[in-house]
Design a protein around this motif. Structure first.
Motif, mmCIF file in Angstrom:
data_model
loop_
_atom_site.group_PDB
_atom_site.id
_atom_site.type_symbol
_atom_site.label_atom_id
_atom_site.label_comp_id
_atom_site.label_asym_id
_atom_site.label_seq_id
_atom_site.Cartn_x
_atom_site.Cartn_y
_atom_site.Cartn_z
ATOM 1 N N ARG A 98 -5.985 -4.306 -14.759
ATOM 2 C CA ARG A 98 -6.011 -4.067 -13.315
ATOM 3 C C ARG A 98 -4.608 -4.123 -12.714
ATOM 4 N N TYR A 99 -3.907 -5.189 -12.988
ATOM 5 C CA TYR A 99 -2.597 -5.353 -12.357
ATOM 6 C C TYR A 99 -1.502 -4.581 -13.078
ATOM 7 N N GLY A 100 -1.750 -4.178 -14.326
ATOM 8 C CA GLY A 100 -0.824 -3.272 -14.995
ATOM 9 C C GLY A 100 -0.825 -1.911 -14.325
ATOM 10 N N ILE A 101 -2.026 -1.393 -14.018
ATOM 11 C CA ILE A 101 -2.125 -0.109 -13.318
ATOM 12 C C ILE A 101 -1.541 -0.214 -11.921
ATOM 13 N N LEU A 102 -1.835 -1.303 -11.234
ATOM 14 C CA LEU A 102 -1.297 -1.477 -9.881
ATOM 15 C C LEU A 102 0.227 -1.559 -9.901
ATOM 16 N N THR A 103 0.786 -2.188 -10.913
ATOM 17 C CA THR A 103 2.247 -2.255 -11.038
ATOM 18 C C THR A 103 2.838 -0.869 -11.274
ATOM 19 N N ALA A 104 2.196 -0.065 -12.126
ATOM 20 C CA ALA A 104 2.657 1.304 -12.369
ATOM 21 C C ALA A 104 2.622 2.127 -11.086
ATOM 22 N N VAL A 105 1.584 1.945 -10.298
ATOM 23 C CA VAL A 105 1.483 2.648 -9.023
ATOM 24 C C VAL A 105 2.588 2.194 -8.069
ATOM 25 N N ALA A 106 2.860 0.894 -8.025
ATOM 26 C CA ALA A 106 3.913 0.372 -7.151
ATOM 27 C C ALA A 106 5.274 0.941 -7.526
ATOM 28 N N ILE A 107 5.572 0.992 -8.819
ATOM 29 C CA ILE A 107 6.862 1.538 -9.264
ATOM 30 C C ILE A 107 6.958 3.023 -8.918
ATOM 31 N N SER A 108 5.856 3.757 -9.119
ATOM 32 C CA SER A 108 5.857 5.183 -8.797
ATOM 33 C C SER A 108 6.082 5.420 -7.308
ATOM 34 N N LEU A 109 5.420 4.618 -6.483
ATOM 35 C CA LEU A 109 5.611 4.760 -5.045
ATOM 36 C C LEU A 109 7.044 4.438 -4.643
ATOM 37 N N LEU A 110 7.618 3.424 -5.266
ATOM 38 C CA LEU A 110 8.992 3.045 -4.938
ATOM 39 C C LEU A 110 9.967 4.151 -5.298
ATOM 40 N N ALA A 303 1.277 -7.364 -2.820
ATOM 41 C CA ALA A 303 2.192 -7.259 -1.684
ATOM 42 C C ALA A 303 3.325 -6.289 -1.993
ATOM 43 N N GLY A 304 3.803 -6.287 -3.233
ATOM 44 C CA GLY A 304 4.860 -5.362 -3.621
ATOM 45 C C GLY A 304 4.409 -3.919 -3.563
ATOM 46 N N THR A 305 3.154 -3.655 -3.912
ATOM 47 C CA THR A 305 2.626 -2.292 -3.831
ATOM 48 C C THR A 305 2.598 -1.809 -2.390
ATOM 49 N N LEU A 306 2.156 -2.675 -1.491
ATOM 50 C CA LEU A 306 2.164 -2.310 -0.078
ATOM 51 C C LEU A 306 3.576 -2.022 0.406
ATOM 52 N N ALA A 307 4.524 -2.881 0.030
ATOM 53 C CA ALA A 307 5.907 -2.684 0.451
ATOM 54 C C ALA A 307 6.486 -1.394 -0.134
ATOM 55 N N ALA A 308 6.185 -1.103 -1.404
ATOM 56 C CA ALA A 308 6.698 0.110 -2.042
ATOM 57 C C ALA A 308 6.137 1.359 -1.383
ATOM 58 N N GLY A 309 4.860 1.320 -0.996
ATOM 59 C CA GLY A 309 4.272 2.478 -0.339
ATOM 60 C C GLY A 309 4.864 2.744 1.024
ATOM 61 N N LEU A 310 5.251 1.680 1.729
ATOM 62 C CA LEU A 310 5.839 1.843 3.057
ATOM 63 C C LEU A 310 7.330 2.111 3.016
ATOM 64 N N ALA A 311 7.980 1.852 1.866
ATOM 65 C CA ALA A 311 9.437 2.019 1.751
ATOM 66 C C ALA A 311 9.768 2.877 0.545
ATOM 67 N N ARG A 312 9.215 4.075 0.494
ATOM 68 C CA ARG A 312 9.477 4.968 -0.641
ATOM 69 C C ARG A 312 10.917 5.425 -0.631
ATOM 70 N N SER A 313 11.473 5.663 -1.811
ATOM 71 C CA SER A 313 12.845 6.142 -1.928
ATOM 72 C C SER A 313 12.928 7.584 -1.460
ATOM 73 N N GLN A 314 13.983 7.908 -0.744
ATOM 74 C CA GLN A 314 14.197 9.279 -0.309
ATOM 75 C C GLN A 314 15.341 9.944 -1.086
ATOM 76 N N THR A 315 15.891 9.261 -2.066
ATOM 77 C CA THR A 315 17.064 9.808 -2.747
ATOM 78 C C THR A 315 16.871 9.984 -4.246
ATOM 79 N N LEU A 316 15.904 9.280 -4.845
ATOM 80 C CA LEU A 316 15.769 9.336 -6.297
ATOM 81 C C LEU A 316 15.015 10.555 -6.794
ATOM 82 N N ILE A 317 14.221 11.164 -5.928
ATOM 83 C CA ILE A 317 13.395 12.292 -6.369
ATOM 84 C C ILE A 317 14.211 13.444 -6.953
ATOM 85 N N PRO A 318 15.218 13.988 -6.274
ATOM 86 C CA PRO A 318 15.931 15.112 -6.863
ATOM 87 C C PRO A 318 16.590 14.753 -8.177
#
Length: 487
Positions: A98-110, A303-318
């Motif tokens: 459960r928390y492994g998947i949630l961690t992967a989602v948090a990192i992806s959102l970040l 809590a980290g997943t919530l923070a990552a979703g609200l503070a997504r990176s705008q520079t790492l994508i390209p």
């Protein structure tokens, strides 16, 4: 009454969501889905869901999430079969999964990568199943109803049935089969093991104030509640209910012959049970079987997943995905850029289902693998209707920004380019002019050449890239096509 009320509200929700995908209702409920609200930074919706979860547990999963309601429907059908009287048993929480998947989602959102969340988000999965496979039989049924009622109910009109996008339909079909089998055999296993939204809300519901509890003074250990619990979260042996996995279906309360299962405020009424003898009645205790260290870790991940979703990176994508080199598709009006669009879109396909011309279609690899499944404009299937803004008004995740009709009509999404050697007048001497006739902004005119023939000419300053010219061009390949504004 709790169970009946839950069923009534859940089916109202399902009906409203399906009507939203069918274009018959305003897309209000899709905006209440957790991941789209998180990506759109809709703080009010997020706060509402979290507060309800803290008060009453995972009501969201039973009365708001359409995929959860759909799984309950499959489970209900399974119970109707006498040969499939499924009896559940208590299983320990698969915390690492459960928390492994949630961690992967948090990192992806970040990192601003929405592909991983889209693959496991319940609302997005539901949207793809409805749009990519169930919409076809539903359209045929609707057209049949329109044909039967044409004489006495003229408000029902037939709809166009577009061909399936095979890769999207295959992916949605795989999801449908897997989830149907899991629901038929194991109830809410997906929701309590794989779903990141369920895991995050489950973290909050560990501390919920009102939840199903077992009164040990009344319980006779008959095991009926454990056998019927589709979340496998009731442990009759120890007289506990894992509130992090309980989805508030209230089946256990309705089946208990002694009334030992009730919804009480945790820490007060439950203080009469044997588990609270050594605790103060108002103290919030650690969940059964979870150490203080594990509780802190799981809470931090949520809590980290919530923070990552609200503070997504705008520079790492390209840099990570090379999107600057993959801008091959025209984006819907209201999309700021491919990077911004890919960061927000969950591939729920609500915009695809509401597009009247069918020009919005799921991408395969047009924009790279990380944007697979996200919609793009395919002008061989349709064109962007000049006086339509359905997609921008329906997107719940902020990938397509809202546009009023006046603004949308002036929004440039691409530029038409003319290839004379493909034109019918060049190849076969046929005077066509379809592109000029169908241009809504008169950006294409027919200009006479030295040979006495008239050829299309595109005025780039007026062209909005709607694709009407490409769609109506009879030449194959099309003599006029729309390209993105940015190369």
């Amino acid at each position: 009454m709790l169970k009946k009320g839950r069923i009534f509200v859940s089916w109202l929700t399902m009906t409203a969501v399906l009507l939203s995908f069918g274009g018959l209702a305003a897309p209000f409920l899709p905006r209440l889905q957790f991941l789209p609200a998180l990506l759109a930074a809709n703080v009010l919706v997020i706060a509402f869901i979290l507060i309800v979860t803290f008060l009453c547990g995972r009501l969201y999963c039973s009365v708001i999430c359409p995929l959860g309601i759909g799984q309950d429907a499959v489970y209900w059908l399974a119970k109707r079969r006498k040969k499939n009287r499924r009896k559940f048993a208590y299983h320990r929480e698969q915390r690492w999964i459960r928390y492994g998947i949630l961690t992967a989602v948090a990192i992806s959102l970040l990192l601003g990568i929405s592909l991983v969340p889209a693959l496991v988000d319940p609302y997005s999965i539901f949207g793809r199943i409805v749009t990519d496979i169930l919409a076809i039989p539903a359209s045929y049924a609707w057209n049949g109803l329109a044909g039967l009622s044409s004489g006495w109910l003229p408000i029902i009109s037939k709809v166009d049935i577009l061909p399936l996008v095979v890769p999207a339909a295959v992916m949605a079909g795989v999801y449908f089969l897997i989830l149907a089998i899991l629901s038929w055999r194991y109830g809410r296993w997906y929701c309590n093991t794989l779903c990141p939204v369920g895991t995050l809300l489950g973290t909050v519901s560990r501390f919920s104030l009102f939840r199903p509890v077992i009164d040990s003074s009344r319980c006779v250990r008959c095991g009926q509640c454990e056998k019927i619990c589709r979340s496998s979260c009731i442990d009759v042996t120890h007289g506990t209910v894992d509130s992090s996995r309980c989805v508030d279906c209230f089946d256990c309360i309705s089946i208990c012959p002694k009334g030992a299962l009730t919804v009480f405020r945790h820490g007060r009424e439950q203080g009469a049970a044997e588990r609270t003898e050594a605790k103060d009645a108002t103290e919030i205790r650690e969940p059964e079987g979870m150490s203080r260290r594990d509780m802190l870790i799981t809470t931090a991940v949520a809590a980290g997943t919530l923070a990552a979703g609200l503070a997504r990176s705008q520079t790492l994508i390209p840099a990570l995905l090379g999107t600057e080199k993959r801008k091959k598709s025209v984006l819907p009006p209201g999309a700021v850029s491919l990077a911004d669009f890919s960061q927000h879109c969950t591939a729920c396909h609500l915009c695809v289902s509401r597009c009247p011309s069918g020009v919005l279609t799921p991408a395969v690899l047009e924009n790279g693998i990380m944007q697979m499944g996200q919609p793009h404009m395919d002008f061989t299937r349709g064109y962007c209707v000049y006086n339509c803004n359905f997609c921008s008004q329906s997107c719940p995740a902020g990938a397509i920004h809202p546009l009023d009709l006046a603004t949308k009509a002036q929004t440039k999404i691409g530029i038409a380019r003319y290839a004379q050697f493909h034109c019918l007048i060049t190849r076969e001497g046929i005077i066509c002019g379809n592109c000029a006739r169908h241009c809504p902004v008169q950006a294409i005119t027919m200009v006479e050449n030295r040979d006495g023939r008239s050829y299309p000419k595109v005025d780039g300053s007026r062209c909005i890239g709607c694709g009407s010219c490409e769609y109506h061009c009879p030449a194959r390949p099309a003599a006029i096509s729309v390209s993105p504004l940015r190369s």
